[in-house]
Design a protein around this motif. Structure first.
Motif, PDB file in Angstrom:
ATOM      1  N   ALA A 162      13.312  23.014 -23.651  1.00 15.28           N
ATOM      2  CA  ALA A 162      13.411  22.679 -24.745  1.00 15.28           C
ATOM      3  C   ALA A 162      13.990  21.067 -24.766  1.00 15.28           C
ATOM      4  O   ALA A 162      14.233  20.563 -23.550  1.00 15.28           O
ATOM      5  CB  ALA A 162      14.562  23.227 -25.588  1.00 15.28           C
ATOM      6  N   ASN A 163      14.127  20.506 -25.941  1.00 17.17           N
ATOM      7  CA  ASN A 163      14.801  19.019 -25.955  1.00 17.17           C
ATOM      8  C   ASN A 163      16.340  19.231 -26.431  1.00 17.17           C
ATOM      9  O   ASN A 163      16.658  19.859 -27.151  1.00 17.17           O
ATOM     10  CB  ASN A 163      14.014  18.331 -27.030  1.00 17.17           C
ATOM     11  N   LEU A 164      16.989  18.383 -25.732  1.00 23.12           N
ATOM     12  CA  LEU A 164      18.362  18.391 -25.768  1.00 23.12           C
ATOM     13  C   LEU A 164      19.064  17.837 -27.045  1.00 23.12           C
ATOM     14  O   LEU A 164      18.737  16.443 -27.277  1.00 23.12           O
ATOM     15  CB  LEU A 164      19.201  17.914 -24.492  1.00 23.12           C
ATOM     16  N   GLU A 165      19.647  18.201 -28.043  1.00 27.30           N
ATOM     17  CA  GLU A 165      20.458  17.717 -29.007  1.00 27.30           C
ATOM     18  C   GLU A 165      21.688  17.000 -28.579  1.00 27.30           C
ATOM     19  O   GLU A 165      22.100  15.970 -28.738  1.00 27.30           O
ATOM     20  CB  GLU A 165      20.540  18.505 -30.374  1.00 27.30           C
ATOM     21  N   LEU A 166      22.655  18.249 -28.068  1.00 30.64           N
ATOM     22  CA  LEU A 166      24.105  17.749 -27.513  1.00 30.64           C
ATOM     23  C   LEU A 166      24.345  18.716 -26.876  1.00 30.64           C
ATOM     24  O   LEU A 166      24.297  20.195 -26.644  1.00 30.64           O
ATOM     25  CB  LEU A 166      24.964  17.217 -28.733  1.00 30.64           C
ATOM     26  N   ALA A 197      34.668  16.031 -25.790  1.00 33.43           N
ATOM     27  CA  ALA A 197      33.542  15.182 -24.974  1.00 33.43           C
ATOM     28  C   ALA A 197      32.126  15.528 -25.408  1.00 33.43           C
ATOM     29  O   ALA A 197      31.967  16.813 -25.350  1.00 33.43           O
ATOM     30  CB  ALA A 197      33.877  15.517 -23.457  1.00 33.43           C
ATOM     31  N   VAL A 198      31.397  14.571 -25.786  1.00 40.36           N
ATOM     32  CA  VAL A 198      29.919  14.772 -26.111  1.00 40.36           C
ATOM     33  C   VAL A 198      29.045  13.962 -25.451  1.00 40.36           C
ATOM     34  O   VAL A 198      29.148  12.660 -25.240  1.00 40.36           O
ATOM     35  CB  VAL A 198      29.686  14.689 -27.629  1.00 40.36           C
ATOM     36  N   ILE A 199      27.770  14.634 -25.089  1.00 44.46           N
ATOM     37  CA  ILE A 199      26.799  13.911 -24.566  1.00 44.46           C
ATOM     38  C   ILE A 199      25.517  14.207 -25.441  1.00 44.46           C
ATOM     39  O   ILE A 199      25.214  15.364 -25.667  1.00 44.46           O
ATOM     40  CB  ILE A 199      26.344  13.957 -23.011  1.00 44.46           C
ATOM     41  N   TYR A 200      24.799  13.242 -26.180  1.00 43.55           N
ATOM     42  CA  TYR A 200      23.664  13.407 -26.790  1.00 43.55           C
ATOM     43  C   TYR A 200      22.265  13.144 -26.200  1.00 43.55           C
ATOM     44  O   TYR A 200      22.265  12.402 -25.366  1.00 43.55           O
ATOM     45  CB  TYR A 200      23.640  12.497 -28.160  1.00 43.55           C
ATOM     46  N   LEU A 204      20.321  10.160 -22.887  1.00 42.67           N
ATOM     47  CA  LEU A 204      19.581  10.289 -21.665  1.00 42.67           C
ATOM     48  C   LEU A 204      18.371   9.570 -21.676  1.00 42.67           C
ATOM     49  O   LEU A 204      17.724   9.098 -22.521  1.00 42.67           O
ATOM     50  CB  LEU A 204      19.532  11.804 -21.564  1.00 42.67           C
ATOM     51  N   GLY A 205      17.873   9.343 -20.356  1.00 39.97           N
ATOM     52  CA  GLY A 205      16.553   8.807 -20.237  1.00 39.97           C
ATOM     53  C   GLY A 205      15.587   9.551 -20.721  1.00 39.97           C
ATOM     54  O   GLY A 205      14.584   8.863 -21.499  1.00 39.97           O
ATOM     55  N   SER A 206      15.640  10.849 -20.744  1.00 36.63           N
ATOM     56  CA  SER A 206      14.743  11.948 -21.445  1.00 36.63           C
ATOM     57  C   SER A 206      15.494  12.943 -21.810  1.00 36.63           C
ATOM     58  O   SER A 206      16.293  13.621 -21.451  1.00 36.63           O
ATOM     59  CB  SER A 206      13.758  12.304 -20.521  1.00 36.63           C
ATOM     60  N   ASP A 207      15.227  13.461 -23.213  1.00 33.63           N
ATOM     61  CA  ASP A 207      16.067  14.428 -23.685  1.00 33.63           C
ATOM     62  C   ASP A 207      15.422  15.819 -23.610  1.00 33.63           C
ATOM     63  O   ASP A 207      15.934  16.923 -23.839  1.00 33.63           O
ATOM     64  CB  ASP A 207      16.371  14.339 -25.133  1.00 33.63           C
ATOM     65  N   HIS A 208      14.337  15.849 -22.759  1.00 31.92           N
ATOM     66  CA  HIS A 208      13.664  16.808 -22.486  1.00 31.92           C
ATOM     67  C   HIS A 208      14.120  17.852 -21.341  1.00 31.92           C
ATOM     68  O   HIS A 208      14.440  17.120 -20.191  1.00 31.92           O
ATOM     69  CB  HIS A 208      12.009  16.770 -22.235  1.00 31.92           C
ATOM     70  N   LEU A 209      14.628  18.958 -21.421  1.00 30.60           N
ATOM     71  CA  LEU A 209      15.280  19.785 -20.368  1.00 30.60           C
ATOM     72  C   LEU A 209      14.226  20.533 -19.420  1.00 30.60           C
ATOM     73  O   LEU A 209      13.810  21.574 -19.790  1.00 30.60           O
ATOM     74  CB  LEU A 209      16.334  20.625 -20.841  1.00 30.60           C
ATOM     75  N   ASN A 210      13.762  19.959 -18.463  1.00 28.60           N
ATOM     76  CA  ASN A 210      12.770  20.723 -17.620  1.00 28.60           C
ATOM     77  C   ASN A 210      13.535  21.503 -16.812  1.00 28.60           C
ATOM     78  O   ASN A 210      14.754  21.163 -16.672  1.00 28.60           O
ATOM     79  CB  ASN A 210      12.010  19.553 -16.901  1.00 28.60           C
ATOM     80  N   LYS A 214      19.261  17.838 -14.715  1.00 29.02           N
ATOM     81  CA  LYS A 214      20.697  17.656 -14.860  1.00 29.02           C
ATOM     82  C   LYS A 214      21.152  16.849 -16.026  1.00 29.02           C
ATOM     83  O   LYS A 214      20.879  15.752 -16.263  1.00 29.02           O
ATOM     84  CB  LYS A 214      21.283  17.148 -13.586  1.00 29.02           C
ATOM     85  N   VAL A 215      22.330  17.247 -16.510  1.00 23.32           N
ATOM     86  CA  VAL A 215      22.916  16.565 -17.442  1.00 23.32           C
ATOM     87  C   VAL A 215      24.742  16.401 -17.285  1.00 23.32           C
ATOM     88  O   VAL A 215      25.212  17.501 -16.987  1.00 23.32           O
ATOM     89  CB  VAL A 215      22.850  16.973 -18.757  1.00 23.32           C
ATOM     90  N   SER A 216      25.222  15.163 -17.313  1.00 20.84           N
ATOM     91  CA  SER A 216      26.487  15.342 -16.974  1.00 20.84           C
ATOM     92  C   SER A 216      27.420  14.446 -17.974  1.00 20.84           C
ATOM     93  O   SER A 216      26.890  13.768 -18.716  1.00 20.84           O
ATOM     94  CB  SER A 216      26.989  14.532 -15.460  1.00 20.84           C
ATOM     95  N   LEU A 217      28.739  14.912 -18.061  1.00 23.89           N
ATOM     96  CA  LEU A 217      29.696  13.843 -19.069  1.00 23.89           C
ATOM     97  C   LEU A 217      31.014  14.198 -18.420  1.00 23.89           C
ATOM     98  O   LEU A 217      31.247  15.239 -17.477  1.00 23.89           O
ATOM     99  CB  LEU A 217      29.563  14.697 -20.519  1.00 23.89           C
ATOM    100  N   MET A 218      31.749  13.401 -18.637  1.00 27.77           N
ATOM    101  CA  MET A 218      33.166  13.198 -18.164  1.00 27.77           C
ATOM    102  C   MET A 218      34.268  13.434 -19.166  1.00 27.77           C
ATOM    103  O   MET A 218      34.118  13.565 -20.431  1.00 27.77           O
ATOM    104  CB  MET A 218      33.645  11.877 -17.750  1.00 27.77           C
ATOM    105  N   VAL A 219      35.401  14.317 -18.602  1.00 28.87           N
ATOM    106  CA  VAL A 219      36.230  14.974 -19.378  1.00 28.87           C
ATOM    107  C   VAL A 219      37.863  14.383 -18.752  1.00 28.87           C
ATOM    108  O   VAL A 219      37.914  14.164 -17.488  1.00 28.87           O
ATOM    109  CB  VAL A 219      36.214  16.229 -19.642  1.00 28.87           C
TER     110      VAL A 219
END
Length: 293
Positions: A162-166, A197-200, A204-210, A214-219
């Motif tokens: 799928a494509n990531l929204e957030l 803490a939110v990442i949209y 990202l370079g690509s929002d498609h989750l193959n 990997k998706v990362s964010l800081m808290v």
């Protein structure tokens, strides 16, 4: 071999002649001054969230302490070199220096600096280092102030990718602001600040989750949470909404990376594994996420 997520800044401090009367300096009786001639990374981070190089206009703050008192100086990266905003003098006696990124021109607290996670800034700071007029070479190891939360996605059916929204991390167990005392190294959470803490996907370079994405964010680091769900992690894609209650006993520390392996199969999203590394909790957690339309 796992990469260690820290870097070293080597600062070569050059000596210059006297300060003008209009300049406010540490050790005003001295006629020797420091400037930063070179900054280099010993190791660069590979994840997208962390800062791995300095860009034109980046600024670092120096907290300076000696027998005459304390001061705060900024320096800016310009034309491939660092320039102090105002001169700093040293004498034969030792001057202690701490560094923090980014520089804050409004800072009026000589012993601490504020961090937050809503802007997803990679805050960095150092331990104490000492220089004097006969030992002007300073090597600083900068540390990450925040904790890095990484999600590694796996699909049982890659056609369902799928494509990531957030992705959002939030809850009463997570503070969004804190202060770090540079002298003691202790962190104090600021009460009343609990923004997520939110990442949209669009960040990202690509929002498609193959499979393997990997998706990362800081808290802001958190103490051990008391109850399941005091912190929630929300996953929103174009075809799924799921929420995972972070289990009681979880603790996120400064300078560490926590990698959660996320398995998605049909209408179920599971956390399969947690790895903790410098930025290890041995073992595997398999926790089913409640499903929400």
């Amino acid at each position: 071999m796992e990469k260690k997520y820290f870097f070293t800044i080597t600062m070569i401090l050059s000596l210059f002649c006297a300060c003008s009367d209009s300049e406010r300096c540490i050790n005003e009786g001295s006629e020797e001054f420091l400037s930063v001639a070179q900054v280099g990374f010993a190791l660069k981070s590979s994840d997208a969230a962390s800062k791995s190089f300095f860009e034109e206009g980046d600024q670092i703050g120096l907290y300076i302490y000696d027998s005459q008192g304390s001061g705060y100086r900024g320096m800016t990266y310009k034309n491939n070199s660092w320039a102090l905003h105002a001169p700093v003098s040293v004498s034969e006696g030792y001057t202690d220096i701490y560094a923090a990124y980014p520089y804050n021109s409004q800072n009026d607290v000589a012993t601490s600096f504020e961090i937050e996670h809503t802007s997803q800034t990679d805050y960095l700071y150092s331990d104490r280092y000492s220089v004097n007029s006969t030992n002007p070479v300073l090597s600083l190891t900068m540390k990450h102030a925040l904790a890095l939360i990484e999600f590694e996605f796996q699909w049982t059916d890659v056609s369902q990718a799928a494509n990531l929204e957030l992705i959002a991390i939030q809850g009463q167990g997570l503070y969004s602001k804190a202060k770090i005392d540079l002298i003691t190294g202790k962190m104090e959470h600021l009460k009343g600040w609990n923004d997520p803490a939110v990442i949209y996907g669009w960040q990202l370079g690509s929002d498609h989750l193959n499979d393997g994405s990997k998706v990362s964010l800081m808290v802001v680091p958190c103490d051990e949470i008391e109850n399941d769900g005091d912190i929630m992690i929300d996953f929103y894609t174009d075809n799924m909404k799921a929420h995972w209650p972070v289990p009681a006993g979880t603790r996120w520390e400064s300078g560490k990376r926590y990698t959660y392996k996320v398995l998605i199969q049909e209408r179920l999203l599971e956390i399969m594994d947690v790895r903790i590394e410098d930025w290890i909790d041995a073992g595997t957690d398999r926790i089913s996420l409640p499903w929400y339309e």
